[in-house]
Design a protein around this motif. Structure first.
Motif, mmCIF file in Angstrom:
data_model
loop_
_atom_site.group_PDB
_atom_site.id
_atom_site.type_symbol
_atom_site.label_atom_id
_atom_site.label_comp_id
_atom_site.label_asym_id
_atom_site.label_seq_id
_atom_site.Cartn_x
_atom_site.Cartn_y
_atom_site.Cartn_z
ATOM 1 N N THR A 9 11.356 2.947 -5.279
ATOM 2 C CA THR A 9 12.524 3.815 -5.261
ATOM 3 C C THR A 9 13.227 3.602 -3.933
ATOM 4 O O THR A 9 12.577 3.583 -2.886
ATOM 5 C CB THR A 9 12.118 5.291 -5.405
ATOM 6 O OG1 THR A 9 11.419 5.455 -6.636
ATOM 7 C CG2 THR A 9 13.323 6.212 -5.380
ATOM 8 N N TYR A 46 0.630 1.387 -9.445
ATOM 9 C CA TYR A 46 1.768 1.757 -10.295
ATOM 10 C C TYR A 46 1.687 3.188 -10.814
ATOM 11 O O TYR A 46 2.671 3.716 -11.324
ATOM 12 C CB TYR A 46 1.887 0.790 -11.472
ATOM 13 C CG TYR A 46 0.722 0.869 -12.437
ATOM 14 C CD1 TYR A 46 0.769 1.714 -13.526
ATOM 15 C CD2 TYR A 46 -0.429 0.115 -12.233
ATOM 16 C CE1 TYR A 46 -0.297 1.805 -14.401
ATOM 17 C CE2 TYR A 46 -1.498 0.202 -13.097
ATOM 18 C CZ TYR A 46 -1.430 1.048 -14.181
ATOM 19 O OH TYR A 46 -2.493 1.148 -15.034
ATOM 20 N N ARG A 53 3.945 7.622 -7.841
ATOM 21 C CA ARG A 53 5.412 7.608 -7.778
ATOM 22 C C ARG A 53 5.865 8.587 -6.700
ATOM 23 O O ARG A 53 5.157 9.515 -6.353
ATOM 24 C CB ARG A 53 6.025 8.004 -9.122
ATOM 25 C CG ARG A 53 5.579 7.146 -10.294
ATOM 26 C CD ARG A 53 6.024 5.698 -10.120
ATOM 27 N NE ARG A 53 5.429 4.834 -11.117
ATOM 28 C CZ ARG A 53 6.080 4.279 -12.118
ATOM 29 N NH1 ARG A 53 7.362 4.499 -12.266
ATOM 30 N NH2 ARG A 53 5.455 3.488 -12.966
#
Length: 59
Positions: free
Chosen positions: A22, A40, A43
């Motif tokens: 991001t 993964y 986040r």
């Protein structure tokens, strides 16, 4: 799990997953915040993204 066959997805002999990331980039193209993690499953928190956007310089 997700039943993703990595050999089928990536081709034979390659077992890689993309790294999700991001970025918050200001109007001048300057990267003001980055989050990337090779795991993964992790986040960035939405509140952290909002805080980075709110901290952008005002025009």
């Amino acid at each position: 799990m997700l039943s993703l066959d990595l050999a089928d997805y990536n081709g034979e002999g390659r077992y890689v997953l993309p790294v999700p990331a991001t970025f918050v980039i200001d109007r001048a193209g300057i990267v003001r915040a980055v989050f990337a993690d090779v795991d993964y499953r992790r986040r960035v928190e939405p509140a952290d993204i909002l805080a980075a956007v709110e901290a952008l310089p005002r025009p």
